[in-house]
Design an enzyme around this catalytic site. Structure first.
Site, PDB file in Angstrom:
ATOM      1  N   SER A 120      -2.853  -1.096  -9.328  1.00 38.93           N
ATOM      2  CA  SER A 120      -3.827  -1.400  -8.291  1.00 38.93           C
ATOM      3  C   SER A 120      -5.223  -1.029  -8.818  1.00 38.93           C
ATOM      4  CB  SER A 120      -3.471  -0.642  -7.013  1.00 38.93           C
ATOM      5  OG  SER A 120      -4.306  -1.040  -5.957  1.00 38.93           O
ATOM      6  N   ASP A 171       1.997 -10.661  -3.994  1.00 37.53           N
ATOM      7  CA  ASP A 171       0.815  -9.812  -3.758  1.00 37.53           C
ATOM      8  C   ASP A 171      -0.337 -10.684  -3.240  1.00 37.53           C
ATOM      9  OD1 ASP A 171      -1.374  -8.086  -3.901  1.00 37.53           O
ATOM     10  OD2 ASP A 171      -0.801  -7.258  -5.848  1.00 37.53           O
ATOM     11  N   HIS A 177       1.692  -6.198  -2.782  1.00 37.73           N
ATOM     12  CA  HIS A 177       0.927  -5.262  -3.595  1.00 37.73           C
ATOM     13  C   HIS A 177       1.644  -3.923  -3.756  1.00 37.73           C
ATOM     14  CE1 HIS A 177      -2.613  -3.867  -5.597  1.00 37.73           C
ATOM     15  NE2 HIS A 177      -2.724  -2.845  -4.783  1.00 37.73           N
TER      16      HIS A 177
END
Lengths: 522, 522
Positions: free
Chosen positions: A239, A466, A503
């Site tokens: 991330s 995601d 995600h």
């Protein structure tokens, strides 16, 4: 007989008596302010469940019942609780437990010209640094995570990547010395907006300077210097950490052996900026934030703004198909009529996610770190502009206390002419618009910007489900690196058959994510 | 020397003096409430651009400048403007101009037991109803649109589907008589929360009953009755209108010749519920809404909550790739340092979208209509439960004023046990969980629920880049109808090569959407 609207009128008349009073900023302290008289608040009645419903003789005969808003009652109760707390002691420190601290007495110059006269970096380590200091892995965190990636002797609580670190785990502590830091700008022990400015002896709040991913990485390398680690075996991050991992490989190329970037990107996409923008706007609109312009440290923090921001963020962390499977259309209590407060199971899930977090993280840290993510761009032009700014500002390190230059004032206002929507799509749909030409030059710019990674083995991992860092962003990284001439790029894309966790996959998928990292580290 | 934090402390001490005061609900009316002393607000200085910057002798020597927040200054200014307005006259009526009104003196019973003693439906028409009343097309709108789909003699302003309606257009007014209504619950002339409750003579506000898509359709058919239209040539709608279009075909099957549903769904998906949930929560957290529990009609409306909600909605209306092309990473003014207020072009676009809308639509209408979308489910179980509730509540039509039953009280509270996240993904990833078995039965339930459409020619159109009503939802409609035995299903999916406008495609793509509708209507 007093109706609800008459009560509201009382409020209005009171406002009228003081024409400059802004309702957004000041609510007139009348009893009517909290609950307009004549409105039944069912939840309060529920609270006194043993007593009979209050008589309502003063109500006009209405055809439908007043809806109740337990979710708002809850906000009020928390504000009251926090207000009592702030009467009796200091603010809680945002911490996830015991950690090491690297303190730098040397000031740091930030990419946008800000200066921190000194700073702390909170960190934790696992495994043992070998004799030639060649087995260190720097692990970069996501936006709101702390250095506590794994339990330690000092803090036995499970970390945010507990299963991914340890003997035999993907980050194998039998082989590697793993270091995880809390980012500069964060609130879990590293210097951030909630820290005391050594110059003013007050919390920085919104005098904290704008910072970048590269500033965070720069601070991390100061820590590595202090640990006598000249070269990392690897830089690993997911991330926001996936952005930093790439940034580290470019900023300190000769000090990074290999780079793993999971669910990250090479530059922030407007959709991600948009999602973070809504979170920041919602948070800054909480009166506790807006009225103090972020100087809330001695009063009630903007807990509702934080709760709302976290709920929006949570929507972007997971994927639709997973929620379809887990929640579907189930309501929290299908025997009750629908409500405007949380009602479907997905709503109670979001509510709970916000609830858990709203006092766990500093609001200003969220704003600054989220902004730093927006500013992320590994393109050459941005790097060159930054280098020039750093050169121009280098003198400030010597004269921290000196007069500020006028162009330091962060007063960006919206353009005079508001953004105009094109009525028709025809222009934009035409194949070769100026903006798409611009896109191609942006591609070339990124190739130039990422050129330092040509000889660095790199793992790029993305997840098809995601929506926050969409898979095309990891494809962009991999393709750019190949254009640069990098022959050691491993690009993995986990399809919807492999993960529907969007995600958040990097937190959950030990095999899909951890397994690939293990293989890459060799 | 007074620092910003000392000023904040003054505020805190004032709060402490009155322990029950909630900062969220009441801000203590001190001068320090608006601008903590000692904090430089650059935007205010910008406003007095001719004068020199104010001297700041009373500031401690700070290392970095205070950030400015022009976006918050703007909110305060609007509140002040609105507060002055509400002193001098009535609230604006939310209208898009002249329209026809159908008034029903007969009460209407809603699906969740609410009753409207009478109601209005605003509508507009184009083309001419033929002699045997067989050429009428009912056009259903999206959430916030009015009946003004096309300009009329009475209101020459362009409508929201201007190019799609007219002689030779997809809804060809040389052939068809097109009717568009404002939905029940809306604020553009139809009865909604901002309307006066004939019983109390006050705005309904949050005494307005929970309503459903089917209630909106039911009210539309009352209008058709009054126009002597027994059978529609077609029911056409996009987005929320695409839901209603299907609902009309099921609820009044023998009165609907064909159904076109564009970017709609057969039941709301948890991701869409989540996105609407965040909008409702943000709106209801605006103090102007929260303090009055929605009874803001005689005071300042929750304009900032509306602006924020619209920005979140706008993120879901368009797609990432389109924004990449249009905005990329351009900043509004790249010569200025970054700001926490809107800064990137995508942010000024969102800001402007919210700004344009925040006083154009009634906040309570948004809450109720958005909630009705969440509740939408064409499955058989939901239909049966609704039918049973309607039967149970039928008596209320006769006794509108009678005592409310205890279970009418809309007091849904969160469960005692908060939602618990599973630590590991293993359970959910296992192939045949109870929830996925549940999904299959939900499929069968939908087949049973949509069975009435077996012989109704139906056009289902979806857009691959739509994230709000994703293409799998239109595939679900088409597949379900085929399972039902419908042999006249036309399913079109516009790929990313055809449209990258996401959910908004129906407003923009005259050929891709309009062309298909034209061909379908024949």
């Amino acid at each position: 007989m007093k109706s609800s609207i008459s009560a509201a009128s009382v409020l209005v008349r009171a406002v009228r008596a003081s024409p400059r009073t802004s309702l957004w900023h000041r609510c007139v302290p009348l009893p009517s302010c909290q609950t307009p008289r004549g409105i039944r608040t069912e939840s309060r009645r529920t609270a006194q469940v043993a007593t009979a419903p209050a008589p309502e003789q003063d109500l006009p005969p209405l055809s439908n019942p007043q809806l109740a808003f337990p979710c708002l009652d809850n906000v009020e109760q928390r504000t009251e609780r926090l207000s009592r707390r702030s009467m009796s002691g200091p603010e809680p420190s945002y911490t996830t437990g015991k950690h090491e601290t690297f303190h730098s007495d040397e000031p740091i110059l930030l990419d946008w010209g800000g200066v921190l006269p000194s700073f702390d970096i909170a960190y934790e380590t696992w495994g043992t640094l070998n004799a030639d200091q060649s087995n260190a892995i720097l692990l970069h965190t996501g936006l709101s995570a702390s250095s506590h990636a794994h339990s330690t002797a000092a803090n036995p609580k499970a970390g945010w990547w507990e299963r991914f670190i340890g003997p035999g785990a993907p980050l194998d502590t039998d082989k590697y010395f793993v270091i995880c830091t809390n980012v500069l700008g964060g609130c879990y022990g590293s210097t951030g907006p909630s820290s005391i400015d050594p110059v003013s002896q007050q919390p920085y709040a919104t005098r904290f300077p704008i910072l970048t991913m590269h500033d965070m990485v720069r601070a991390q390398f100061r820590l590595l210097d202090s640990l006598n680690i000249r070269k990392l075996y690897a830089s690993v991050g997911c991330s926001m950490g996936g952005m930093q991992s790439l940034a580290a490989g470019i900023l300190e190329n000769d000090r990074v052996g290999r780079v793993a970037s999971v669910s990250g990107c090479a530059r922030s996409h407007p959709y991600s900026i948009a999602m973070r923008h809504t979170q920041r706007q919602v948070l800054m609109s909480d009166p506790a934030w807006a009225q103090t312009r972020g100087n809330y440290y001695n009063t009630v923090p903007p807990h509702q703004g934080m709760k709302l921001a976290r709920q929006i963020a949570t929507v972007t962390y997971r994927s639709g198909p997973e929620w379809e499977k887990r929640f579907g259309r189930q309501r929290a209590d299908s025997s009750k009529p629908p409500a405007l407060c949380p009602d479907f199971l997905i709503e109670t899930y979001l509510d709970h996610a916000g609830e858990k977090w709203c006092l766990e993280y500093d609001a200003n840290s969220l704003l600054y770190v989220s902004k730093a993510m927006d500013l992320f761009d590994l393109g050459k032009q941005t790097q060159e502009a930054t280098a020039k700014r750093r050169q121009d500002n280098a003198g400030r390190l010597q004269g921290i206390m000196s007069q500020q230059k006028p162009n330091d004032v962060c007063s960006l206002a919206l353009p005079e002419e508001p953004y105009e929507e094109t009525e028709s799509s025809a222009d934009i749909m035409a194949s070769e618009t100026p903006s798409s030409a611009h896109l191609k030059s942006a591609d070339n710019d990124l190739v130039r910007g990422m050129a330092p990674l040509r000889d660095t083995p790199t793992l790029v991992l993305g997840v098809a489900s995601d929506i926050l860092f969409p898979a095309f962003q990891q494809r962009e990284i991999a393709e750019t690196l190949r254009k640069v001439g990098n022959r050691s790029v491993t690009h993995i894309e986990l399809g919807e058959d492999k993960s529907m966790f969007g995600h958040d996959t990097f937190l959950l998928d030990l095999e899909g994510v951890g397994g690939e990292i293990r293989r890459f580290l060799g």
